[in-house]
Design a protein around this motif. Structure first.
Motif, PDB file in Angstrom:
ATOM      1  N   GLN A 180       0.821  -1.219   0.000  1.00 40.90           N
ATOM      2  CA  GLN A 180       0.000   0.000   0.000  1.00 40.90           C
ATOM      3  C   GLN A 180       0.853   1.267   0.000  1.00 40.90           C
ATOM      4  OE1 GLN A 180      -2.660  -1.510   3.246  1.00 40.90           O
ATOM      5  NE2 GLN A 180      -4.221  -0.601   1.925  1.00 40.90           N
ATOM      6  N   LEU A 181       2.077   1.152   0.447  1.00 43.16           N
ATOM      7  CA  LEU A 181       2.988   2.295   0.375  1.00 43.16           C
ATOM      8  C   LEU A 181       3.467   2.544  -1.053  1.00 43.16           C
ATOM      9  CD1 LEU A 181       5.057   1.684   3.608  1.00 43.16           C
ATOM     10  CD2 LEU A 181       3.823   3.778   3.057  1.00 43.16           C
ATOM     11  N   LEU A 182       3.236   1.575  -1.930  1.00 45.83           N
ATOM     12  CA  LEU A 182       3.705   1.684  -3.311  1.00 45.83           C
ATOM     13  C   LEU A 182       2.576   1.914  -4.303  1.00 45.83           C
ATOM     14  CD1 LEU A 182       6.325  -1.195  -3.140  1.00 45.83           C
ATOM     15  CD2 LEU A 182       6.713   1.255  -2.815  1.00 45.83           C
ATOM     16  N   ILE A 183       1.387   2.203  -3.802  1.00 45.74           N
ATOM     17  CA  ILE A 183       0.259   2.535  -4.670  1.00 45.74           C
ATOM     18  C   ILE A 183       0.233   4.050  -4.797  1.00 45.74           C
ATOM     19  CG2 ILE A 183      -2.246   2.471  -4.967  1.00 45.74           C
ATOM     20  CD1 ILE A 183      -2.214  -0.109  -3.243  1.00 45.74           C
ATOM     21  N   PHE A 184       0.688   4.537  -5.943  1.00 41.01           N
ATOM     22  CA  PHE A 184       0.811   5.973  -6.134  1.00 41.01           C
ATOM     23  C   PHE A 184      -0.415   6.528  -6.845  1.00 41.01           C
ATOM     24  CE2 PHE A 184       5.428   4.606  -6.595  1.00 41.01           C
ATOM     25  CZ  PHE A 184       5.657   4.701  -5.237  1.00 41.01           C
ATOM     26  N   GLU A 185      -0.936   7.587  -6.268  1.00 45.57           N
ATOM     27  CA  GLU A 185      -2.062   8.290  -6.863  1.00 45.57           C
ATOM     28  C   GLU A 185      -1.569   9.668  -7.273  1.00 45.57           C
ATOM     29  OE1 GLU A 185      -5.220   8.209  -3.993  1.00 45.57           O
ATOM     30  OE2 GLU A 185      -4.898   6.102  -3.598  1.00 45.57           O
ATOM     31  N   ASN A 186      -2.410  10.389  -7.943  1.00 46.48           N
ATOM     32  CA  ASN A 186      -2.053  11.725  -8.387  1.00 46.48           C
ATOM     33  C   ASN A 186      -1.977  12.664  -7.182  1.00 46.48           C
ATOM     34  OD1 ASN A 186      -1.800  14.219  -9.504  1.00 46.48           O
ATOM     35  ND2 ASN A 186      -3.639  14.122 -10.747  1.00 46.48           N
ATOM     36  N   PRO A 187      -0.772  13.143  -6.818  1.00 44.78           N
ATOM     37  CA  PRO A 187      -0.649  14.023  -5.659  1.00 44.78           C
ATOM     38  C   PRO A 187      -1.462  15.309  -5.783  1.00 44.78           C
ATOM     39  CG  PRO A 187       1.511  13.275  -6.364  1.00 44.78           C
ATOM     40  CD  PRO A 187       0.513  12.817  -7.397  1.00 44.78           C
TER      41      PRO A 187
END
Length: 105
Positions: A84-91
């Motif tokens: 879950q720390l590696l699921i990147f969303e649009n900041p």
């Protein structure tokens, strides 16, 4: 490998410096996002993970590459699965949330 023979953190050589910086910033943003969702301060997360608060700050700013062990340690302290720390969303989509939380603090 470092002088002790331990594998050091290295991002793939084929990645450009810009790609590496972008990846670290995305990880840092995600770490901060999960920390805020858990309503944890940096100091509280540091205490739970036994990681120095200044290091957590560096991870959140995308200044330092965390080791695999660090990712697992942070995930445990945040009570999430490591991936879950590696699921990147649009900041950019969450910028307004961070601003409103800062105003309410």
């Amino acid at each position: 490998r470092d002088v002790t023979g331990v594998q050091t953190c290295a991002l793939p050589i084929s990645m450009t410096t810009t790609d590496k910086q972008s990846l670290l910033k995305k990880f840092g943003y995600r770490l901060g996002q999960l920390r805020v969702r858990q309503e944890m301060s940096v100091r509280f997360l540091a205490g739970m993970s036994r990681i120095d608060p200044s290091d957590i700050h560096k991870y959140e700013k995308g200044k330092v590459c965390p080791s695999l062990i660090t990712i697992f340690t942070l995930a445990k302290a945040l009570e999430v699965e490591p991936h879950q720390l590696l699921i990147f969303e649009n900041p950019q989509a969450y910028k307004h949330i961070n601003r409103s939380r800062q105003k309410n603090s």
